[in-house]
Write an enzyme that holds these catalytic residues in place. Structure first.
Site, PDB file in Angstrom:
ATOM      1  N   ASP A 303      22.695 -23.137  48.984  1.00  0.00           N
ATOM      2  CA  ASP A 303      22.928 -23.136  50.841  1.00  0.00           C
ATOM      3  C   ASP A 303      24.161 -23.248  50.877  1.00  0.00           C
ATOM      4  O   ASP A 303      25.135 -23.494  50.502  1.00  0.00           O
ATOM      5  CB  ASP A 303      22.145 -24.155  51.597  1.00  0.00           C
ATOM      6  CG  ASP A 303      22.414 -25.718  51.374  1.00  0.00           C
ATOM      7  OD1 ASP A 303      23.213 -26.361  50.289  1.00  0.00           O
ATOM      8  OD2 ASP A 303      21.775 -26.602  52.313  1.00  0.00           O
ATOM      9  N   ASP A 582      16.908 -28.627  52.471  1.00  0.00           N
ATOM     10  CA  ASP A 582      17.740 -30.409  52.452  1.00  0.00           C
ATOM     11  C   ASP A 582      16.690 -30.332  54.050  1.00  0.00           C
ATOM     12  O   ASP A 582      16.098 -31.512  54.112  1.00  0.00           O
ATOM     13  CB  ASP A 582      18.972 -29.948  53.330  1.00  0.00           C
ATOM     14  CG  ASP A 582      19.207 -29.179  54.374  1.00  0.00           C
ATOM     15  OD1 ASP A 582      18.697 -28.356  54.950  1.00  0.00           O
ATOM     16  OD2 ASP A 582      20.437 -28.828  54.313  1.00  0.00           O
ATOM     17  N   ASP A 586      11.787 -27.008  53.106  1.00  0.00           N
ATOM     18  CA  ASP A 586      12.058 -26.327  52.238  1.00  0.00           C
ATOM     19  C   ASP A 586      11.228 -27.258  50.764  1.00  0.00           C
ATOM     20  O   ASP A 586      11.768 -26.729  49.399  1.00  0.00           O
ATOM     21  CB  ASP A 586      13.566 -27.216  51.432  1.00  0.00           C
ATOM     22  CG  ASP A 586      14.476 -26.511  52.730  1.00  0.00           C
ATOM     23  OD1 ASP A 586      14.392 -24.935  52.768  1.00  0.00           O
ATOM     24  OD2 ASP A 586      15.313 -26.841  52.683  1.00  0.00           O
TER      25      ASP A 586
HETATM   26  P1  ADP Z   1      23.239 -24.125  56.600  1.00  0.00           P
HETATM   27  O1  ADP Z   1      22.219 -22.809  55.460  1.00  0.00           O
HETATM   28  O2  ADP Z   1      24.141 -23.233  57.387  1.00  0.00           O
HETATM   29  O3  ADP Z   1      22.671 -25.130  56.285  1.00  0.00           O
HETATM   30  P2  ADP Z   1      20.719 -24.067  58.450  1.00  0.00           P
HETATM   31  O4  ADP Z   1      19.271 -23.428  58.314  1.00  0.00           O
HETATM   32  O5  ADP Z   1      21.365 -25.604  58.979  1.00  0.00           O
HETATM   33  O6  ADP Z   1      22.048 -23.499  57.798  1.00  0.00           O
HETATM   34  O7  ADP Z   1      21.027 -23.679  60.301  1.00  0.00           O
HETATM   35  C1  ADP Z   1      20.953 -22.332  60.561  1.00  0.00           C
HETATM   36  C2  ADP Z   1      21.183 -22.635  62.574  1.00  0.00           C
HETATM   37  O8  ADP Z   1      20.940 -23.573  62.968  1.00  0.00           O
HETATM   38  C3  ADP Z   1      22.970 -22.900  62.201  1.00  0.00           C
HETATM   39  O9  ADP Z   1      23.891 -21.971  62.007  1.00  0.00           O
HETATM   40  C4  ADP Z   1      22.712 -22.999  63.445  1.00  0.00           C
HETATM   41  O10 ADP Z   1      23.197 -22.574  64.398  1.00  0.00           O
HETATM   42  C5  ADP Z   1      21.491 -24.008  64.221  1.00  0.00           C
HETATM   43  N1  ADP Z   1      21.807 -24.926  63.978  1.00  0.00           N
HETATM   44  C6  ADP Z   1      21.055 -26.183  62.804  1.00  0.00           C
HETATM   45  N2  ADP Z   1      21.637 -27.485  62.201  1.00  0.00           N
HETATM   46  C7  ADP Z   1      21.788 -27.099  64.470  1.00  0.00           C
HETATM   47  C8  ADP Z   1      20.719 -28.402  64.860  1.00  0.00           C
HETATM   48  N3  ADP Z   1      21.091 -30.104  64.746  1.00  0.00           N
HETATM   49  N4  ADP Z   1      20.657 -28.672  66.276  1.00  0.00           N
HETATM   50  C9  ADP Z   1      20.558 -27.241  66.469  1.00  0.00           C
HETATM   51  N5  ADP Z   1      20.726 -26.030  66.200  1.00  0.00           N
HETATM   52  C10 ADP Z   1      21.575 -26.071  65.122  1.00  0.00           C
HETATM   53 MG    MG Z   2      21.253 -27.059  57.287  1.00  0.00          MG
END
Ligand code: ADP
Ligand code: MG
Length: 888
Positions: A303, A582, A586
């Site tokens: 990721d 994470d 998952d």
């Molecule tokens: P990554 O693979 O980069 O860890 P995530 O699945 O954690 O991606 O996050 C995907 C998207 O969800 C992020 O680009 C963001 O826009 C949104 N996001 C992530 N964490 C949060 C949060 N705590 N609250 C709100 N939106 C979030």
């Molecule tokens: Mg993430």
């Protein structure tokens, strides 16, 4: 207790009261498992399969009237048992220390403040805050105002999560899979239900790992072969007219020669040592055999946030319908300014207010002069933004729907309404009105590699019952662009993977353009710049596998199910897949992957529990370092396996020659000499080979394939090294006999036989010395491996050489073993075994280097070829970010 007040207002225990209770009740830790007494374990080493075989041999020796042999065998079993015991003990301790390295944390409210504490510090009466992904660390009662789904399979065996509400008990050892709640701790440590169950299950034996099973199988097969061969030779020898005693002696010798006594403990210790080294590099393996699997990794799905990037988030820009605002300030330092038109700054301030309210669990704190995020770094960055905009903190959360990777939003209800933050593509569709400008802004921000978050809000006259209910008819306040720079060492680690023939894919929940920008910055993005959204992945498994194998593909906006599918199709292609994760969801993907990688610093307990490896520092380069150590360990195990198997041949051949010549050629070495080699001179070099440090070539392609013990290894030991050593030892033996006046078939003088036998023994011991140095590399001859790099091996060789005169000179050993000091000719011949083994090894290596490549092994070159052939196929699903046709 305080349960009368609404949960959000309960202050929890005061820190002083918590400290007092901790002193009174002791730490929240399961009582240590009772270990079997060391003597029992040692006893076990004396009665396992091999030991029993050797005991049987000793009994037979007594029956045959050879008490010296019987005693010697008994000594061997005891020595070997002690040795195995020591190794297993050390391996166990190492595994235990590894477990202690992974701390479990809990979020508690004490004295009105939310803080994260070590789970061992929880006390009865603590108010713990639970959310999806958490492991529950103590028995507790849910408080009103929150419902959760809890996976209790560990305790009840029930695989579906149970829905629980205020008043329901939750148990230590279970996991929150959905929702969030506060819970009051009712029992800790040994008083929990988990402790009771652990005490029961601990009595059940731990299942063997696949690697251990494979090894045990190999060893058992070898042992069976040993017995069968022994029996056959016994019968043949009787048939040839040997006396019963001689035949028996003979059968015992063959069997003992073939039994690989020291193998298993040496392998285990080798793995344990590697696991310790990995831990020192911040990669924690949760099962020893993962060390071996890690070394076989051919595909890494990683990721982005925190793994490739630093997870140091800072809001650098805010877009609002009234214009852009630039945010200035250092890292997480709350001081800073917002620069832009007054209307835009005002709009950004309102946005910052909502965004901060939406992240109630995060904040920033000053620790030894540095401002650090507490909780999710991105949410902490939103608090920094609010501080820089001059927004005061506003507590008073009524209801919260935390972030989950499927919704990709999070929201909070307070007395002013609903506040929502989330991925733009998940929030914008919920904001009625014209969004063209906002959509353009999303594109512009993500193309800069910024992580984009949409912030919205709505006045809520009635309390929403579900996330979906809360997050609708929103007013878009604007967009936040967060910078999260790539880690400095990622580019190098990615290059190392490519040289090692390991393919990569970025699998992220983030926006495709942001993902592509970061992938390009760190050099992960392949030359074809393929970026696919999770929902656009080809439905056909073959097409998906083709697409992923292209190397350097970015899969964005991925859902947990898609991660699972990615792992599966790659495995179906024969890849050994490492997959990071994470989130709560998952778990399945982490379990399905050959190596599930979870984050120790961020990430959920669920993910960590499902993972094989936990990265204590969350870094991508740590995965690569672990893979490197894993393949080095794999190579080491093969090194000492080759070493062990080679001497088997050298020990077996004299017996075969004796039997096949119908006793005309005397027995070149005795059973006790075989034992002296196996347990005496061979022991330390084998160990030292297991400690060979990783060399730079370990990670230089092609990635390894197949089993620990394969045709290549067996050919090398049984067809090259072994025969060379055996033939030369036999030659030395015969030449000494002839030079002493012996002629074919004639009875041999006892003194002469002892000299010749001592010569054969010396030849094998010295041959093993040459063998040890040859085994340092599977492909390079001794002149290229050089003499440096493994000082342990030199100590081992020194001990081996020191033992040789002991066996040859120190009474009563020469008489007992049946070998005297070699004659001058014998010495010359015995010493020549060293270069002979080297020569055979070098010729073999040279031939193999010129011959065709091992089938099944693929190289980075062939991978690329296969990838480019699939361009057309992958076109069905692959698309460029934002749907444009070419290039990012
Ligand atoms: P990554 O693979 O980069 O860890 P995530 O699945 O954690 O991606 O996050 C995907 C998207 O969800 C992020 O680009 C963001 O826009 C949104 N996001 C992530 N964490 C949060 C949060 N705590 N609250 C709100 N939106 C979030
Ligand atoms: Mg993430």
């Amino acid at each position: 207790m305080t349960s009368a007040a609404p949960v959000s207002e309960q202050a929890g225990l005061s820190p002083a009261a918590a400290a007092e209770r901790l002193r009174r009740d002791g730490p929240n830790r399961l009582p240590p498992p009772s270990r079997p007494h060391p003597l029992l374990v040692f006893g076990g080493q004396l009665v396992h399969f091999f030991a029993l075989m050797l005991w049987a041999a000793a009994v037979l020796a007594v029956i045959a009237g050879m008490p010296a042999l019987a005693i010697a065998i008994a000594v061997v079993v005891l020595l070997n048992g002690a040795f195995s015991f020591a190794q297993e003990y050390r391996a166990d301790r190492a595994a235990e220390r590894l477990r202690d390295l992974l701390p479990l944390r809990a979020t508690v409210r004490r004295g009105g403040r939310v803080s994260v504490v070590d789970a061992v510090e929880l006390v009865v009466g603590d108010l713990v805050l639970l959310e999806a992904g958490d492991r529950i660390c103590a028995d507790a009662t849910l408080q009103d105002g929150g419902g959760v789904a809890v996976d209790q399979s560990l305790l009840t065996g029930e695989s579906l999560p149970a829905r629980l509400d205020g008043g329901d008990p939750v148990l230590a050892g279970t996991y929150v899979t959905e929702g969030h709640a506060a819970a009051l701790v009712t029992a800790t440590g040994a008083d929990t239900r988990l402790a009771g169950i652990a005490a029961i299950t601990e009595q059940a034996r731990r299942p063997r790992s696949p690697l251990a099973k494979q090894l045990h199988r190999v060893v058992r097969i070898v042992a069976l072969i040993a017995v069968v061969v022994g029996v056959l030779f016994f019968l043949a020898s009787l048939g040839l007219g040997q006396s019963g005693t001689d035949s028996l002696l003979f059968a015992i010798g063959v069997t003992v020669a073939l039994v690989p006594e020291g193998l298993l403990p040496t392998v285990t210790l080798s793995l344990a040592r590697a696991a310790q080294k990995m831990a020192a590099r911040r990669a924690l393996v949760r099962r020893l055999e993962s060390v071996e699997t890690l070394g076989a990794t051919t595909f890494i799905c990683t990721d982005k946030t925190g793994t490739l990037t630093r997870n140091e988030m800072s809001v650098v820009t805010v877009w609002t319908p009234h214009g852009d605002v630039r945010v200035e300030g250092e890292g997480y330092l709350p001081e800073g300014t917002l620069q832009g038109a007054p209307a835009a700054v005002a709009a950004a301030t309102a946005l910052a207010d909502s965004a901060a309210r939406c992240s109630p669990d995060a904040r920033v704190a000053e620790r030894s002069g540095r401002w650090m995020p507490v909780g999710d770094p991105m949410e902490a960055a939103l608090h920094v933004l609010a501080a820089r905009a001059g927004v005061p903190e506003r507590p008073g959360v009524v209801r919260r729907f935390p972030f989950d990777p499927r919704r990709r939003r999070s929201s909070v209800l307070d007395r002013d309404g609903v506040h929502v933050t989330g991925a733009p593509d998940s929030v914008l569709p919920r904001c009625p009105g014209d969004l063209t400008a906002a959509e353009q802004a999303v594109t512009a921000l993500s193309e800069r590699g910024l992580r984009v978050l949409a912030v919205a809000r709505r006045a809520a006259p009635t309390a929403p019952v579900s996330a979906d209910d809360a997050e609708r008819d929103l007013e878009l306040l604007g967009l936040v662009g967060l910078q999260d720079p790539p880690r400095a060492d990622v580019a190098g680690a990615i290059r190392a993977c490519r040289t090692a023939g390991i393919r990569l894919a970025m699998v992220t929940g983030d926006h495709p353009r942001t993902a592509a920008a970061i992938a390009a910055q760190v050099g992960l993005l392949g030359p074809r710049r393929l970026v696919v959204e999770g929902r656009d992945l080809p439905a056909d498994d073959t097409a998906l596998a083709d697409l992923l194998e292209t190397d350097g593909v970015v899969v964005a906006r991925v859902a947990p199910e898609e991660k699972l599918r990615i792992a599966r199709v790659l495995q179906a292609r024969g890849h050994v897949v490492a997959m990071t994760g994470d989130g709560v969801n998952d778990g399945p993907a982490l379990r399905a992957a050959d190596i599930g990688v979870a984050m120790g610093a961020s990430g959920s307990d669920v993910a960590r529990e499902a993972a094989d490896v936990v990265l204590l520092d969350d870094r991508f380069s740590t995965i690569v370092a672990a893979v490197e150590l894993g393949s080095a360990t794999f190579a080491n195990i093969r090194r000492f396996l080759t070493y062990h198997l080679t001497d088997n041949v050298a020990e077996l051949v004299p017996f075969a020659v004796w039997a096949l010549s119908g006793g005309q050629i005397p027995l070149a070495i005795t059973v006790l000499q075989v034992l002296a080699i196996d347990i005496g001179t061979d022991l330390l070099p084998a160990l030292a080979l297991g400690a060979e440090p990783p060399n730079p070539r370990t990670m230089r392609g092609p990635a390894r394939t197949g089993n620990l013990i394969d045709g290549r290894l067996l050919r090398r030991a049984f067809a090259v090294l072994g025969p060379a050593e055996a033939a030369f030892a036999m030659l030395a033996f015969l030449l000494v006999l002839f030079s002493g006046g012996w002629s074919w078939g004639a009875p041999v003088d006892a003194g002469l036989l002892a000299t010749a036998s001592g010569t054969a023994f010396t030849a094998i011991v010295l041959g093993q010395l040459g063998n040890a140095l040859s085994c340092r590399s599977e492909s390079r001859w001794i002149g290229r491996t050089g003499l440096r790099g493994n000082p342990l091996l030199w100590y081992a060789v020194a001990v081996e050489l020191a033992l040789l005169p002991v066996f040859l000179l120190l009474p009563p050993l020469p008489e007992l073993l049946g070998g005297d000091l070699p004659s001058p000719l014998g010495w010359v011949l015995a010493m020549a075994t060293v270069p002979v083994v080297w020569l055979a090894d070098t010729l073999h290596k040279a031939l193999r280097a010129r011959g065709p490549k091992t089938p099944g092994a693929w190289t980075p070159g062939s991978a690329r070829q296969r990838g480019s052939a699939t361009t057309v196929v992958s076109g069905t699903g692959a698309r460029q970010p934002g749907g444009s046709a070419e290039g990012t």
